[in-house]
Design an enzyme around this catalytic site. Structure first.
Site, PDB file in Angstrom:
ATOM      1  CB  THR A 151      -0.846   0.030   1.288  1.00 57.68           C
ATOM      2  OG1 THR A 151      -1.744  -1.064   1.252  1.00 57.68           O
ATOM      3  CG2 THR A 151      -1.628   1.341   1.418  1.00 57.68           C
ATOM      4  NE  ARG A 178     -10.253  -4.981   4.775  1.00 56.89           N
ATOM      5  CZ  ARG A 178      -9.119  -4.297   4.692  1.00 56.89           C
ATOM      6  NH1 ARG A 178      -8.710  -3.824   3.545  1.00 56.89           N
ATOM      7  NH2 ARG A 178      -8.389  -4.066   5.758  1.00 56.89           N
ATOM      8  CB  VAL A 179     -13.964  -0.645   2.336  1.00 55.01           C
ATOM      9  CG1 VAL A 179     -13.264   0.704   2.272  1.00 55.01           C
ATOM     10  CG2 VAL A 179     -14.763  -0.897   1.060  1.00 55.01           C
ATOM     11  N   GLY A 180     -10.853  -1.107   3.562  1.00 56.11           N
ATOM     12  CA  GLY A 180      -9.956  -0.799   4.673  1.00 56.11           C
ATOM     13  C   GLY A 180      -9.899   0.681   4.969  1.00 56.11           C
ATOM     14  CG  ASP A 181      -6.268   2.080   6.594  1.00 53.98           C
ATOM     15  OD1 ASP A 181      -6.235   0.943   6.073  1.00 53.98           O
ATOM     16  OD2 ASP A 181      -5.269   2.823   6.660  1.00 53.98           O
ATOM     17  CB  THR A 201       0.327   1.955   5.355  1.00 52.17           C
ATOM     18  OG1 THR A 201       0.405   0.695   4.667  1.00 52.17           O
ATOM     19  CG2 THR A 201       1.657   2.245   6.009  1.00 52.17           C
ATOM     20  N   GLY A 202      -1.046  -0.438   6.893  1.00 50.87           N
ATOM     21  CA  GLY A 202      -1.016  -1.586   7.790  1.00 50.87           C
ATOM     22  C   GLY A 202      -2.428  -2.129   7.972  1.00 50.87           C
ATOM     23  N   GLY A 204      -5.880  -2.212   8.326  1.00 52.20           N
ATOM     24  CA  GLY A 204      -6.858  -1.156   8.112  1.00 52.20           C
ATOM     25  C   GLY A 204      -7.977  -1.099   9.127  1.00 52.20           C
TER      26      GLY A 204
HETATM   27  C1  SD4 Z   1      -5.816  -2.064   4.286  1.00 51.99           C
HETATM   28  N1  SD4 Z   1      -4.262  -0.459   5.173  1.00 51.99           N
HETATM   29  O1  SD4 Z   1      -6.551  -2.239   3.311  1.00 51.99           O
HETATM   30  C2  SD4 Z   1      -4.487  -1.357   4.058  1.00 51.99           C
HETATM   31  C3  SD4 Z   1      -3.426  -2.401   3.890  1.00 51.99           C
HETATM   32  C4  SD4 Z   1      -2.027  -1.867   3.943  1.00 51.99           C
HETATM   33  O2  SD4 Z   1       0.210  -2.241   3.647  1.00 51.99           O
HETATM   34  O3  SD4 Z   1      -1.749  -0.737   4.239  1.00 51.99           O
HETATM   35  N2  SD4 Z   1      -1.043  -2.700   3.645  1.00 51.99           N
HETATM   36  O4  SD4 Z   1      -6.093  -2.457   5.418  1.00 51.99           O
END
Ligand code: SD4
Length: 290
Positions: A151, A178-181, A201-202, A204
């Site tokens: 990401t 699914r939707v992340g941050d 990032t990480g 979400g």
């Molecule tokens: C998510 N934050 O969709 C994103 C994934 C991500 O490095 O950042 N990966 O949850």
């Protein structure tokens, strides 16, 4: 002159070099972030952004992207976007060409095509191979799927004008829809010319529940430096969301004066920094005490 940040070593390198070129060509910070994210989305070797990324559990790539301007708190985003690139351009068009902040799924795709993008298959031979491997043995590759971080979240500043943007395909093999941050204003990105910009990032779900980017910008508004603000957000997450210690949850921040910082709940995080069009430098961050 401009300061630009981009997340993670490999994808961030692709993004920061493309963004730098745009700065050197006289482009705006917004144009530079769009160019950086577009280059990363286009790179088939990056497996969690754009073309060639790992799909959802139905074998379909769903992209999330967002952009925000600190000058007037304008924002645009798309989520669960399928079969068009670059997602970041569609997010920018939502901001600039509609009265809305977010378009989703098939309707986001329809908008992108109406605005001139060509529908295309984003799967590569390699992403199909990995998906089939996952279908055969979902458990064995689950850990790998959660350890890939491609990401790209970018922050930019020029004369105190802040921009934040992010693009991702989210977690590999995620539940469809699914939707992340990353496309969520306040979670994955936030920019406010009164205080600065922040991104995440990480994992979400955790970052979203903490409103990580908004929280970090507000902390800068209380007078904390970007580094102190990121550390405060990560400490809050570790306290209130103990699950956030299991996988990396990263926040990064950029001050109005070009100062920057980052913090992570787990693992080593690499942040690319480009100042005034100079050669990009990479900085490493580890959890405090870790
Ligand atoms: C998510 N934050 O969709 C994103 C994934 C991500 O490095 O950042 N990966 O949850």
């Amino acid at each position: 002159m401009a300061t630009i940040l981009a997340t993670w070593e490999e994808p961030g390198k692709v993004a920061i070099h493309a963004a730098r070129q745009t700065v050197l060509n006289g482009g705006s910070v917004l144009d530079s972030l769009e160019a950086g994210l577009t280059a990363a989305e286009d790179d088939p070797n990056l497996v969690a952004i754009g073309r060639g990324s790992l799909p959802n559990s139905d074998g379909e790539i769903e992209l999330d992207a967002s952009v925000m301007l600190g000058s007037g708190l304008e924002a645009g985003a798309v989520c669960a976007l399928r079969g068009v690139l670059p997602a970041i351009r569609v997010a920018r068009w939502v901001m600039e060409r509609t009265e809305h902040v977010m378009l989703t799924g098939d309707q986001a795709r329809r908008f992108a095509i109406e605005q001139g993008l060509r529908p295309q298959n984003l799967m590569t031979a390699e992403s199909i191979r990995r998906y089939e491997e996952w279908l055969r043995s979902p458990e064995s590759v689950a850990e790998y799927a959660h350890s890939v971080h491609d990401t790209v979240t970018m922050l930019g500043e020029d004369g105190g004008r802040m921009v934040a943007a992010s693009s991702t395909s989210g977690w590999a093999y995620k539940k469809p829809g699914r939707v992340g941050d990353s496309p969520i204003v306040g979670a994955g990105i936030y920019a406010d010319d009164e205080h600065g910009a922040a991104g995440a990032t990480g994992w979400g779900e955790q970052l979203w529940r903490a409103c990580a980017s908004f929280r970090t910008v507000q902390a800068m508004g209380r007078g904390l430096s970007p580094q102190e603000a990121c550390e405060e957000t990560v400490a809050y997450m570790q306290r209130r969301l103990p699950g956030s210690r299991e996988l990396p949850c990263v926040v990064l921040a950029l001050g109005k004066d070009g100062s920057f910082g980052a913090a992570t709940t787990k693992g080593e995080f690499h942040l690319w920094v480009c100042r005034d069009g100079g050669g990009p430098q990479v900085h490493a961050y580890r959890p405090k005490g870790g």
